[in-house]
Enzyme design. Sequence first.
Site, PDB file in Angstrom:
ATOM      1  N   TRP A   1      -5.538   1.692  10.090  1.00 12.74           N
ATOM      2  CA  TRP A   1      -5.797   1.535   8.663  1.00 12.74           C
ATOM      3  C   TRP A   1      -5.572   0.109   8.202  1.00 12.74           C
ATOM      4  O   TRP A   1      -6.273  -0.382   7.301  1.00 12.74           O
ATOM      5  CB  TRP A   1      -4.928   2.502   7.858  1.00 12.74           C
ATOM      6  CG  TRP A   1      -5.157   2.369   6.386  1.00 12.74           C
ATOM      7  CD1 TRP A   1      -4.267   1.965   5.449  1.00 12.74           C
ATOM      8  CD2 TRP A   1      -6.380   2.622   5.671  1.00 12.74           C
ATOM      9  NE1 TRP A   1      -4.851   1.945   4.192  1.00 12.74           N
ATOM     10  CE2 TRP A   1      -6.142   2.351   4.311  1.00 12.74           C
ATOM     11  CE3 TRP A   1      -7.654   3.054   6.071  1.00 12.74           C
ATOM     12  CZ2 TRP A   1      -7.129   2.491   3.342  1.00 12.74           C
ATOM     13  CZ3 TRP A   1      -8.638   3.201   5.096  1.00 12.74           C
ATOM     14  CH2 TRP A   1      -8.367   2.917   3.750  1.00 12.74           C
TER      15      TRP A   1
ATOM     16  N   TYR B   1       0.832  -1.203   0.000  1.00 13.95           N
ATOM     17  CA  TYR B   1       0.000   0.000   0.000  1.00 13.95           C
ATOM     18  C   TYR B   1       0.869   1.256   0.000  1.00 13.95           C
ATOM     19  O   TYR B   1       0.623   2.194  -0.763  1.00 13.95           O
ATOM     20  CB  TYR B   1      -0.908  -0.031   1.228  1.00 13.95           C
ATOM     21  CG  TYR B   1      -1.804   1.176   1.375  1.00 13.95           C
ATOM     22  CD1 TYR B   1      -2.868   1.382   0.502  1.00 13.95           C
ATOM     23  CD2 TYR B   1      -1.590   2.100   2.394  1.00 13.95           C
ATOM     24  CE1 TYR B   1      -3.697   2.489   0.638  1.00 13.95           C
ATOM     25  CE2 TYR B   1      -2.410   3.198   2.538  1.00 13.95           C
ATOM     26  CZ  TYR B   1      -3.459   3.392   1.651  1.00 13.95           C
ATOM     27  OH  TYR B   1      -4.264   4.490   1.789  1.00 13.95           O
TER      28      TYR B   1
ATOM     29  N   GLU C   1     -12.178   5.529   4.414  1.00 12.49           N
ATOM     30  CA  GLU C   1     -11.602   6.413   5.430  1.00 12.49           C
ATOM     31  C   GLU C   1     -12.617   6.633   6.542  1.00 12.49           C
ATOM     32  O   GLU C   1     -12.253   6.748   7.723  1.00 12.49           O
ATOM     33  CB  GLU C   1     -11.168   7.743   4.817  1.00 12.49           C
ATOM     34  CG  GLU C   1      -9.982   7.657   3.858  1.00 12.49           C
ATOM     35  CD  GLU C   1      -8.674   7.267   4.522  1.00 12.49           C
ATOM     36  OE1 GLU C   1      -8.605   7.253   5.770  1.00 12.49           O
ATOM     37  OE2 GLU C   1      -7.711   6.981   3.791  1.00 12.49           O
TER      38      GLU C   1
END
Length: 208
Positions: free
Chosen positions: A61, A31, A53
């Site tokens: 995350w 990522y 988000e």
Amino acid sequence: MSVVPRPEIVTGDDGLARCAWGAADPEYRRYHDEEWGTPQHDPVRLFEKVCLEGFQSGLSWITILRRRPAFREVFHDFDASQVAAMIEADVERLLGDARIIRHRGKIEATIQNARATLALDQPLDELLWSFAPSPRDDSPVSFAEVPSTTPESTAMSTQLRKLGFRFVGPTTMYALMQAAGMVDDHLAGCFRSNAERHADEAAAAVRA
């Protein structure tokens, strides 16, 4: 470019220096290397980022990233028209799906955000990128220099809320800006940072 080694930059087994958060976990590394900070203009993927988000709020995350394939499955690959058509029965079904984050408010917000997206009088990417700040001259040296909100993320949040979006607070929108490449918060010394890319481009120009 010579950078003094520091804990926030880690050199991987491939010889590349990275922001430390992107060095340990393989999924985080992919990522970090391929997505975070890369300019994204695809409206579908931007809609996905807005929604994910929001799901991340209060969580790490990596928790969202590992569940992203399941999120894409249950939310029709974040096709806004299909998500907007979801009804209460779909919400109840998703509340029983352990593969995603089972939070009623966030699930309902995703559906509402799809409806708000369809109601826009301009493309979603055009709206979001209108809040992107001018590129900074220098990469941050430490994450202590990276803000959690900015005037631009606050303005984005305010406008999206007026347009009917939910779970789009200023901190969440700044995270979106980072993820979508509206800002580049890769640290100085990271191979993905603006400073490093510019140095590589300059070196290539000299060699040419």
